[in-house]
Design a protein around this motif. Sequence first.
Motif, PDB file in Angstrom:
ATOM      1  N   MET A 180      16.227  -8.552  92.637  1.00 48.22           N
ATOM      2  CA  MET A 180      15.976  -9.822  91.956  1.00 48.22           C
ATOM      3  C   MET A 180      17.096 -10.802  92.285  1.00 48.22           C
ATOM      4  N   TRP A 181      16.696 -12.027  92.562  1.00 45.48           N
ATOM      5  CA  TRP A 181      17.667 -13.104  92.761  1.00 45.48           C
ATOM      6  C   TRP A 181      18.006 -13.748  91.409  1.00 45.48           C
ATOM      7  N   THR A 182      19.265 -14.124  91.227  1.00 43.86           N
ATOM      8  CA  THR A 182      19.644 -14.903  90.044  1.00 43.86           C
ATOM      9  C   THR A 182      20.777 -15.856  90.391  1.00 43.86           C
ATOM     10  N   VAL A 183      20.792 -16.997  89.713  1.00 45.00           N
ATOM     11  CA  VAL A 183      21.955 -17.891  89.660  1.00 45.00           C
ATOM     12  C   VAL A 183      22.194 -18.108  88.168  1.00 45.00           C
ATOM     13  N   PRO A 184      23.030 -17.275  87.539  1.00 41.26           N
ATOM     14  CA  PRO A 184      23.043 -17.184  86.083  1.00 41.26           C
ATOM     15  C   PRO A 184      23.741 -18.306  85.341  1.00 41.26           C
ATOM     16  N   VAL A 185      24.576 -19.062  86.015  1.00 38.44           N
ATOM     17  CA  VAL A 185      25.293 -20.158  85.352  1.00 38.44           C
ATOM     18  C   VAL A 185      25.006 -21.457  86.092  1.00 38.44           C
ATOM     19  N   PHE A 186      24.527 -22.459  85.349  1.00 33.06           N
ATOM     20  CA  PHE A 186      24.194 -23.762  85.941  1.00 33.06           C
ATOM     21  C   PHE A 186      23.336 -23.575  87.191  1.00 33.06           C
ATOM     22  N   GLY A 187      22.208 -22.921  87.011  1.00 41.61           N
ATOM     23  CA  GLY A 187      21.377 -22.475  88.113  1.00 41.61           C
ATOM     24  C   GLY A 187      20.927 -23.569  89.056  1.00 41.61           C
ATOM     25  N   ASN A 188      20.648 -23.155  90.279  1.00 41.39           N
ATOM     26  CA  ASN A 188      20.128 -24.019  91.337  1.00 41.39           C
ATOM     27  C   ASN A 188      18.616 -23.832  91.373  1.00 41.39           C
ATOM     28  N   PRO A 189      17.816 -24.867  91.077  1.00 37.14           N
ATOM     29  CA  PRO A 189      18.192 -26.267  90.861  1.00 37.14           C
ATOM     30  C   PRO A 189      18.147 -26.724  89.407  1.00 37.14           C
ATOM     31  N   THR A 190      17.863 -25.818  88.480  1.00 31.22           N
ATOM     32  CA  THR A 190      17.561 -26.239  87.109  1.00 31.22           C
ATOM     33  C   THR A 190      18.782 -26.585  86.271  1.00 31.22           C
ATOM     34  N   GLY A 191      19.939 -26.002  86.616  1.00 33.29           N
ATOM     35  CA  GLY A 191      21.114 -26.168  85.771  1.00 33.29           C
ATOM     36  C   GLY A 191      21.106 -25.259  84.562  1.00 33.29           C
ATOM     37  N   ILE A 192      20.106 -24.387  84.453  1.00 25.34           N
ATOM     38  CA  ILE A 192      19.991 -23.478  83.308  1.00 25.34           C
ATOM     39  C   ILE A 192      21.045 -22.374  83.397  1.00 25.34           C
ATOM     40  N   THR A 193      21.636 -22.034  82.232  1.00 23.70           N
ATOM     41  CA  THR A 193      22.568 -20.921  82.131  1.00 23.70           C
ATOM     42  C   THR A 193      21.917 -19.794  81.333  1.00 23.70           C
ATOM     43  N   PHE A 194      21.971 -18.580  81.862  1.00 20.78           N
ATOM     44  CA  PHE A 194      21.361 -17.442  81.178  1.00 20.78           C
ATOM     45  C   PHE A 194      22.053 -17.198  79.841  1.00 20.78           C
ATOM     46  N   SER A 195      21.276 -16.936  78.821  1.00 20.49           N
ATOM     47  CA  SER A 195      21.835 -16.611  77.511  1.00 20.49           C
ATOM     48  C   SER A 195      22.405 -15.196  77.519  1.00 20.49           C
ATOM     49  N   GLY A 196      23.254 -14.902  76.539  1.00 23.60           N
ATOM     50  CA  GLY A 196      23.781 -13.555  76.404  1.00 23.60           C
ATOM     51  C   GLY A 196      22.673 -12.537  76.215  1.00 23.60           C
ATOM     52  N   LYS A 197      21.628 -12.930  75.511  1.00 27.12           N
ATOM     53  CA  LYS A 197      20.487 -12.037  75.265  1.00 27.12           C
ATOM     54  C   LYS A 197      19.817 -11.652  76.580  1.00 27.12           C
ATOM     55  N   VAL A 198      19.570 -12.629  77.443  1.00 27.92           N
ATOM     56  CA  VAL A 198      18.938 -12.347  78.730  1.00 27.92           C
ATOM     57  C   VAL A 198      19.845 -11.475  79.587  1.00 27.92           C
ATOM     58  N   CYS A 199      21.153 -11.752  79.581  1.00 26.76           N
ATOM     59  CA  CYS A 199      22.090 -10.936  80.365  1.00 26.76           C
ATOM     60  C   CYS A 199      22.040  -9.478  79.919  1.00 26.76           C
ATOM     61  N   ARG A 200      22.020  -9.257  78.602  1.00 28.72           N
ATOM     62  CA  ARG A 200      21.954  -7.879  78.088  1.00 28.72           C
ATOM     63  C   ARG A 200      20.631  -7.216  78.470  1.00 28.72           C
ATOM     64  N   GLU A 201      19.544  -7.964  78.369  1.00 26.93           N
ATOM     65  CA  GLU A 201      18.241  -7.384  78.695  1.00 26.93           C
ATOM     66  C   GLU A 201      18.152  -7.002  80.169  1.00 26.93           C
ATOM     67  N   LEU A 202      18.711  -7.820  81.029  1.00 27.62           N
ATOM     68  CA  LEU A 202      18.720  -7.490  82.453  1.00 27.62           C
ATOM     69  C   LEU A 202      19.564  -6.247  82.727  1.00 27.62           C
ATOM     70  N   ALA A 203      20.665  -6.115  82.007  1.00 31.16           N
ATOM     71  CA  ALA A 203      21.546  -4.957  82.194  1.00 31.16           C
ATOM     72  C   ALA A 203      20.915  -3.678  81.652  1.00 31.16           C
ATOM     73  N   GLU A 204      20.147  -3.789  80.576  1.00 29.86           N
ATOM     74  CA  GLU A 204      19.663  -2.608  79.864  1.00 29.86           C
ATOM     75  C   GLU A 204      18.251  -2.175  80.241  1.00 29.86           C
ATOM     76  N   MET A 205      17.445  -3.057  80.847  1.00 28.45           N
ATOM     77  CA  MET A 205      16.035  -2.740  81.068  1.00 28.45           C
ATOM     78  C   MET A 205      15.859  -1.534  81.986  1.00 28.45           C
ATOM     79  N   GLU A 206      14.791  -0.810  81.735  1.00 29.39           N
ATOM     80  CA  GLU A 206      14.444   0.319  82.576  1.00 29.39           C
ATOM     81  C   GLU A 206      13.717  -0.182  83.820  1.00 29.39           C
ATOM     82  N   THR A 207      14.024   0.411  84.950  1.00 26.71           N
ATOM     83  CA  THR A 207      13.358   0.051  86.204  1.00 26.71           C
ATOM     84  C   THR A 207      12.827   1.315  86.868  1.00 26.71           C
ATOM     85  N   ALA A 208      11.660   1.198  87.461  1.00 23.86           N
ATOM     86  CA  ALA A 208      11.075   2.349  88.145  1.00 23.86           C
ATOM     87  C   ALA A 208      11.887   2.737  89.371  1.00 23.86           C
TER      88      ALA A 208
END
Length: 423
Positions: A180-208
Amino acid sequence: MTLQDLDAKALADFTEEVSAKYEELKARNLKLDLTRGKPSAEQLDFSEELLGQPGAGEHTTADGIDVRNYGGLTGITDIRSIYSELLGIPVDRIWAGDASSLNIMYDLILASYVWGNNDSEAPWKDLDKVRWICPVPGYDRHFTITEHLGFEMVTVPMTDEGPDMDAVRELVKDPSVKGMWTVPVFGNPTGITFSGKVCRELAEMETAAKDFRIVWDNAYAIHTLTDEFPVIHNVLELAEKAGNPNRFWFMTSTSKITFAGAGVAFFASSKENLDWYGTHAGVRGIGPNKVNQLAHARYFGDADGVRALMRKHAASLAPKFATVLDILESRLGEHGVATWTKPEGGYFISLDVVDGTASRVVQLAKDAGIALTGAGSSFPLHKDPDNRNIRLAPSLPPVEELEVAMDGVATCVLLAAAEKFAD
């Protein structure tokens, strides 16, 4: 009343008026460029003193390494320790390389493709298919890498907190989804920054896929437009606590801090990931440009020196972003033909125009001498299914040129919308 609410007569009158403005715009024979997020000459001048570093006779690191010689695959501790403090990651988990973090990303993915990574059961090239998650709108250079290798790129929409995690969790149930691609802080091109909740979910989620990797491209980790620096979530620690220590390939660089083509890139990850990367990086080359790394370390001094430099960048960039946002609001706000992001950092503003008109806006602007990033560029294969997104890059032109360019872009947006509604 929005443009779409006008009756036929009022819409025809409006179209005639904006068409006249567009012809005036073309008659100016402009040559303006808003295509890429390049630092301006003023920003590059901030680091002019770097060209005198480290200086004749200054070639030894704090721990006694002669930077003029071979070796040092992990980069010098002097610069790694500065970025350790900035990122909140231990020094031994960060490698410093040459100018481009994109090169490191490419090497990591290519090595996984050819040989498999340290969690792979087989090289990715031997699989029936490799799928890759691409939050959109996203960074075109990311998509180019996975396109180049023939991966199937699967899009997920961005929310105000980051990628749509319900969509991501569903996709990673498929073992062919490898990254998966990510630009987690001030993303290109949206400027969106990932919330702490999203960061935790990405770290914790199960993947096949056990060898699933997230490229955590934190290119804009400290690129504020305000007096406040963003929170940098330590996803490496979050993933390790969740039992997924190898999940993240964390990148950043000095590319838009000092000199875009002559900076230092950084790769942070688990010890196992770094060791695996070293088996390939050590074949690819003997070591990075340690002279340049020492020059940067001496120029910055410490982490506060980097932050002080970033405040200079913010002072240069903030008026440009304000100019773009002011013109978008004053020219387009009442007409209901566009929405846009209002970032507090990074290098881009994401503009969504009337569905089906982005390519027309870009062509109208081109014909008027204003170069915009191509419609669809923020999507894999340059295919925006709604043909509405345009990436704006305010950094390079001076404010005076930016005012002219954005006023022209607004005219193009209005004309394209009027044409669409008249159909």
